[in-house]
Design a protein around this motif. Structure first.
Motif, PDB file in Angstrom:
ATOM      1  N   ARG A   1       0.855  -1.189   0.000  1.00  0.00           N
ATOM      2  CA  ARG A   1       0.000   0.000   0.000  1.00  0.00           C
ATOM      3  C   ARG A   1       0.893   1.242   0.000  1.00  0.00           C
ATOM      4  O   ARG A   1       1.748   1.408   0.868  1.00  0.00           O
ATOM      5  N   VAL A   2       0.675   2.104  -1.008  1.00  0.00           N
ATOM      6  CA  VAL A   2       1.462   3.328  -1.164  1.00  0.00           C
ATOM      7  C   VAL A   2       0.495   4.503  -1.170  1.00  0.00           C
ATOM      8  O   VAL A   2      -0.524   4.473  -1.861  1.00  0.00           O
ATOM      9  N   THR A   3       0.817   5.539  -0.405  1.00  0.00           N
ATOM     10  CA  THR A   3      -0.037   6.727  -0.337  1.00  0.00           C
ATOM     11  C   THR A   3       0.575   7.842  -1.172  1.00  0.00           C
ATOM     12  O   THR A   3       1.777   8.096  -1.098  1.00  0.00           O
ATOM     13  N   PHE A   4      -0.287   8.501  -1.947  1.00  0.00           N
ATOM     14  CA  PHE A   4       0.109   9.647  -2.767  1.00  0.00           C
ATOM     15  C   PHE A   4      -0.621  10.867  -2.236  1.00  0.00           C
ATOM     16  O   PHE A   4      -1.846  10.855  -2.128  1.00  0.00           O
ATOM     17  N   LYS A   5       0.113  11.902  -1.922  1.00  0.00           N
ATOM     18  CA  LYS A   5      -0.459  13.117  -1.339  1.00  0.00           C
ATOM     19  C   LYS A   5      -1.016  14.021  -2.430  1.00  0.00           C
ATOM     20  O   LYS A   5      -0.319  14.380  -3.372  1.00  0.00           O
ATOM     21  N   GLY A   6      -2.285  14.385  -2.297  1.00  0.00           N
ATOM     22  CA  GLY A   6      -2.927  15.286  -3.240  1.00  0.00           C
ATOM     23  C   GLY A   6      -2.804  16.737  -2.805  1.00  0.00           C
ATOM     24  O   GLY A   6      -2.420  17.032  -1.673  1.00  0.00           O
ATOM     25  N   THR A   7      -3.165  17.633  -3.692  1.00  0.00           N
ATOM     26  CA  THR A   7      -3.119  19.065  -3.373  1.00  0.00           C
ATOM     27  C   THR A   7      -4.440  19.560  -2.783  1.00  0.00           C
ATOM     28  O   THR A   7      -4.505  20.673  -2.284  1.00  0.00           O
ATOM     29  N   ASP A   8      -5.488  18.745  -2.872  1.00  0.00           N
ATOM     30  CA  ASP A   8      -6.841  19.115  -2.422  1.00  0.00           C
ATOM     31  C   ASP A   8      -7.410  20.296  -3.196  1.00  0.00           C
ATOM     32  O   ASP A   8      -8.246  21.029  -2.693  1.00  0.00           O
ATOM     33  N   LYS A   9      -6.960  20.459  -4.433  1.00  0.00           N
ATOM     34  CA  LYS A   9      -7.446  21.555  -5.276  1.00  0.00           C
ATOM     35  C   LYS A   9      -8.233  21.011  -6.463  1.00  0.00           C
ATOM     36  O   LYS A   9      -7.987  19.900  -6.926  1.00  0.00           O
ATOM     37  N   ILE A  10      -9.132  21.852  -6.955  1.00  0.00           N
ATOM     38  CA  ILE A  10      -9.890  21.554  -8.170  1.00  0.00           C
ATOM     39  C   ILE A  10      -9.228  22.320  -9.312  1.00  0.00           C
ATOM     40  O   ILE A  10      -8.876  23.492  -9.160  1.00  0.00           O
ATOM     41  N   TYR A  11      -9.075  21.641 -10.450  1.00  0.00           N
ATOM     42  CA  TYR A  11      -8.422  22.236 -11.621  1.00  0.00           C
ATOM     43  C   TYR A  11      -9.342  22.104 -12.829  1.00  0.00           C
ATOM     44  O   TYR A  11     -10.147  21.184 -12.904  1.00  0.00           O
TER      45      TYR A  11
ATOM     46  N   ASN B   1       0.505  15.248  -8.370  1.00  0.00           N
ATOM     47  CA  ASN B   1       0.936  13.927  -8.818  1.00  0.00           C
ATOM     48  C   ASN B   1      -0.192  13.315  -9.639  1.00  0.00           C
ATOM     49  O   ASN B   1      -1.354  13.350  -9.234  1.00  0.00           O
ATOM     50  N   MET B   2       0.135  12.722 -10.779  1.00  0.00           N
ATOM     51  CA  MET B   2      -0.883  12.130 -11.658  1.00  0.00           C
ATOM     52  C   MET B   2      -1.718  11.069 -10.945  1.00  0.00           C
ATOM     53  O   MET B   2      -2.884  10.890 -11.252  1.00  0.00           O
ATOM     54  N   GLN B   3      -1.123  10.365  -9.967  1.00  0.00           N
ATOM     55  CA  GLN B   3      -1.850   9.332  -9.227  1.00  0.00           C
ATOM     56  C   GLN B   3      -2.995   9.929  -8.392  1.00  0.00           C
ATOM     57  O   GLN B   3      -3.917   9.217  -8.018  1.00  0.00           O
ATOM     58  N   THR B   4      -2.933  11.225  -8.103  1.00  0.00           N
ATOM     59  CA  THR B   4      -3.919  11.853  -7.229  1.00  0.00           C
ATOM     60  C   THR B   4      -5.060  12.529  -7.984  1.00  0.00           C
ATOM     61  O   THR B   4      -5.925  13.146  -7.363  1.00  0.00           O
ATOM     62  N   LEU B   5      -5.049  12.425  -9.309  1.00  0.00           N
ATOM     63  CA  LEU B   5      -6.044  13.143 -10.107  1.00  0.00           C
ATOM     64  C   LEU B   5      -7.289  12.293 -10.343  1.00  0.00           C
ATOM     65  O   LEU B   5      -7.223  11.201 -10.898  1.00  0.00           O
ATOM     66  N   PHE B   6      -8.415  12.837  -9.928  1.00  0.00           N
ATOM     67  CA  PHE B   6      -9.701  12.177 -10.068  1.00  0.00           C
ATOM     68  C   PHE B   6     -10.630  13.049 -10.890  1.00  0.00           C
ATOM     69  O   PHE B   6     -10.514  14.280 -10.890  1.00  0.00           O
ATOM     70  N   ARG B   7     -11.580  12.414 -11.553  1.00  0.00           N
ATOM     71  CA  ARG B   7     -12.580  13.150 -12.316  1.00  0.00           C
ATOM     72  C   ARG B   7     -13.450  13.972 -11.368  1.00  0.00           C
ATOM     73  O   ARG B   7     -13.804  13.516 -10.287  1.00  0.00           O
ATOM     74  N   PHE B   8     -13.786  15.164 -11.808  1.00  0.00           N
ATOM     75  CA  PHE B   8     -14.666  16.054 -11.052  1.00  0.00           C
ATOM     76  C   PHE B   8     -15.995  16.137 -11.789  1.00  0.00           C
ATOM     77  O   PHE B   8     -16.036  16.407 -12.990  1.00  0.00           O
ATOM     78  N   TYR B   9     -17.081  15.879 -11.066  1.00  0.00           N
ATOM     79  CA  TYR B   9     -18.429  15.972 -11.625  1.00  0.00           C
ATOM     80  C   TYR B   9     -19.200  17.036 -10.852  1.00  0.00           C
ATOM     81  O   TYR B   9     -18.929  17.284  -9.683  1.00  0.00           O
ATOM     82  N   THR B  10     -20.171  17.657 -11.509  1.00  0.00           N
ATOM     83  CA  THR B  10     -20.896  18.768 -10.882  1.00  0.00           C
ATOM     84  C   THR B  10     -22.154  18.350 -10.122  1.00  0.00           C
ATOM     85  O   THR B  10     -22.744  19.166  -9.431  1.00  0.00           O
ATOM     86  N   SER B  11     -22.553  17.073 -10.244  1.00  0.00           N
ATOM     87  CA  SER B  11     -23.767  16.619  -9.560  1.00  0.00           C
ATOM     88  C   SER B  11     -23.724  15.103  -9.381  1.00  0.00           C
ATOM     89  O   SER B  11     -22.921  14.420 -10.023  1.00  0.00           O
ATOM     90  N   MET B  12     -24.617  14.594  -8.544  1.00  0.00           N
ATOM     91  CA  MET B  12     -24.722  13.156  -8.374  1.00  0.00           C
ATOM     92  C   MET B  12     -25.123  12.497  -9.688  1.00  0.00           C
ATOM     93  O   MET B  12     -24.560  11.470 -10.070  1.00  0.00           O
TER      94      MET B  12
END
Length: 176
Positions: free
Chosen positions: A75-85, A97-108
């Motif tokens: 198990r390896v942890t990657f620290k995110g920036t907690d920012k939206i881009y 870090n590319m490992q920390t990038l997740f898709r952002f959606y505007t609604s459920m």
């Protein structure tokens, strides 16, 4: 999460998965596991209930969040920036870090649609049998085979969550 909340999610999952060969129970089970019953920061801030990464083909907004992955059994942890881009390139320029990038959606609704689209557009899920599974547990196994998550216990975890929640999976659309 209460039984009533699970039933409500199941109702929306039934609508989101209609005509896709994806089981609403699969959507809800993954949501419960991946987002901690929709309480994770990723779910709350980005409507990303399924931990979907923002891969190289994703052109929409992203959020950088701390995440753990299993690499070579560790198990390896990657620290995110907690920012939206606005996109991946902006996040990477900011040092995310590319490992920390997740898709952002505007609604459920958009998050649920994003999950369906993600599975349908990635051929590895078709090849692994996600769309030919005859029940949710078979679908979980196919997701695990396709590499949906890096956790080697992913299938066992999904099955355990499903077994705790399945009694609430009974919503049916009203007759017209």
């Amino acid at each position: 999460m209460s039984g009533e909340e699970i039933r409500n999610l199941y109702k929306f999952a039934t609508i989101a998965t209609e005509g896709t060969k994806l089981f609403p129970a699969t959507l809800v089970t993954q949501l419960l596991l991946e987002s901690g019953a929709a309480l994770s920061q990723l779910a709350r801030r980005a409507h990303n209930y399924f931990g979907i990464k923002a891969g190289t083909t994703w052109t929409g907004p992203v959020i950088s969040m701390t995440t753990a992955e299993f690499i070579d059994g560790r198990r390896v942890t990657f620290k995110g920036t907690d920012k939206i881009y606005p996109n991946r390139a902006a996040a990477i320029r900011d040092g995310a870090n590319m490992q920390t990038l997740f898709r952002f959606y505007t609604s459920m609704t958009e998050g649920f649609k994003g999950w369906v689209d993600f599975l349908q557009k990635n051929t590895r899920y078709t090849s692994a049998g996600v769309f030919t599974a005859t029940n949710p547990v078979e679908q979980f196994a196919a997701l695990a085979r396709a590499g949906y998550a890096t956790d080697p216990r992913y299938l066992a975890k999904l099955t355990a969550v499903y077994n705790r929640a399945k009694d609430f999976f009974f919503w049916r659309p009203p007759l017209s």
